[in-house]
Motif scaffolding. Structure first.
Motif, PDB file in Angstrom:
ATOM      1  N   GLU A 193       0.841  -1.196   0.000  1.00 23.64           N
ATOM      2  CA  GLU A 193       0.000   0.000   0.000  1.00 23.64           C
ATOM      3  C   GLU A 193       0.872   1.240   0.000  1.00 23.64           C
ATOM      4  OE1 GLU A 193      -2.601  -0.132   3.366  1.00 23.64           O
ATOM      5  OE2 GLU A 193      -3.897  -1.628   2.453  1.00 23.64           O
ATOM      6  N   LEU A 194       0.348   2.295  -0.574  1.00 26.38           N
ATOM      7  CA  LEU A 194       1.059   3.568  -0.574  1.00 26.38           C
ATOM      8  C   LEU A 194       1.088   4.141   0.835  1.00 26.38           C
ATOM      9  CD1 LEU A 194      -0.557   5.186  -3.732  1.00 26.38           C
ATOM     10  CD2 LEU A 194       1.664   4.047  -3.589  1.00 26.38           C
TER      11      LEU A 194
ATOM     12  N   THR B 237      -1.030   8.672   2.152  1.00 25.19           N
ATOM     13  CA  THR B 237      -2.014   8.947   1.103  1.00 25.19           C
ATOM     14  C   THR B 237      -2.934  10.119   1.441  1.00 25.19           C
ATOM     15  OG1 THR B 237      -3.488   7.274   2.044  1.00 25.19           O
ATOM     16  CG2 THR B 237      -2.039   6.578   0.236  1.00 25.19           C
TER      17      THR B 237
ATOM     18  N   GLN C 139      -3.447   8.929  -6.199  1.00 24.10           N
ATOM     19  CA  GLN C 139      -3.293   7.609  -5.594  1.00 24.10           C
ATOM     20  C   GLN C 139      -3.442   6.517  -6.662  1.00 24.10           C
ATOM     21  OE1 GLN C 139      -5.303   7.166  -1.859  1.00 24.10           O
ATOM     22  NE2 GLN C 139      -5.172   4.940  -1.910  1.00 24.10           N
TER      23      GLN C 139
ATOM     24  N   ALA D 185      -0.251   6.469  -8.781  1.00 19.72           N
ATOM     25  CA  ALA D 185       0.890   5.862  -8.089  1.00 19.72           C
ATOM     26  C   ALA D 185       0.720   4.345  -7.992  1.00 19.72           C
ATOM     27  CB  ALA D 185       1.053   6.484  -6.703  1.00 19.72           C
ATOM     28  N   GLU D 186      -0.473   3.894  -7.638  1.00 18.42           N
ATOM     29  CA  GLU D 186      -0.736   2.456  -7.588  1.00 18.42           C
ATOM     30  C   GLU D 186      -0.598   1.841  -8.980  1.00 18.42           C
ATOM     31  OE1 GLU D 186      -3.851   2.371  -3.811  1.00 18.42           O
ATOM     32  OE2 GLU D 186      -4.641   2.244  -5.852  1.00 18.42           O
TER      33      GLU D 186
END
Length: 156
Positions: A40-41, A44, A52, A55-56
């Motif tokens: 997971e980032l 966030t 988000q 980035a994911e």
């Protein structure tokens, strides 16, 4: 055919995790099956939903090879009954070198991930938690494998 399940974020519920592990081991008796967790980032709160997803998406795309057949689990994807999914999976086993299913983060996928995907599949018109989808989907892959082999797990 190798089959990969990419997950954004680890499964946090120990009961779901146990079920997922159980079905993954069962699937592995029918075909090579692997689950890869994309971390997971962090931080966030400072990211918009779009940032988000972007980035994911970058992390997802790093896990995908050019020759992969990529299938997103997405609410707008094709819905199939279990028998139809089994036929679909059997056809993919004959044509794909590596079949990669992707379960994204809470906001879905970035445009780049949608652009790379070959197909989208929906489990239901209902909304499930991302944690629960993992368990339900691994069970459906296992169910499809037993249908393909003509085993008595599925009743229809």
């Amino acid at each position: 055919m190798k089959t990969e399940l990419l997950l954004v974020g680890k499964t946090t519920d120990k009961h779901f995790e146990a079920g997922i592990r159980d079905y993954a081991q069962r699937i592995d008796h029918y075909m090579p099956f692997n689950i890869t967790v994309i971390p997971e980032l962090k931080n966030t709160k400072n990211l918009s939903e779009e940032q988000q997803k972007q980035a994911e998406g970058d992390l997802i795309l790093k896990q995908i090879q050019p020759q992969d057949t990529v299938v997103l689990l997405d609410e707008h994807g094709a819905e199939m009954r279990s028998m139809d999914f089994a036929r679909w999976l059997e056809q993919k086993r004959n044509t794909a070198r590596r079949l990669v299913f992707v379960i994204g983060g809470p906001y879905g996928f970035s445009p780049a991930v949608y652009a790379r995907a070959n197909e989208q599949v929906s489990l239901s018109r209902m909304t499930f938690s991302h944690q629960m989808v993992r368990l339900v989907f691994t069970e459906q892959i296992y169910r499809a494998c037993t249908i393909i082999k003509g085993e008595p797990y599925h009743h229809e």
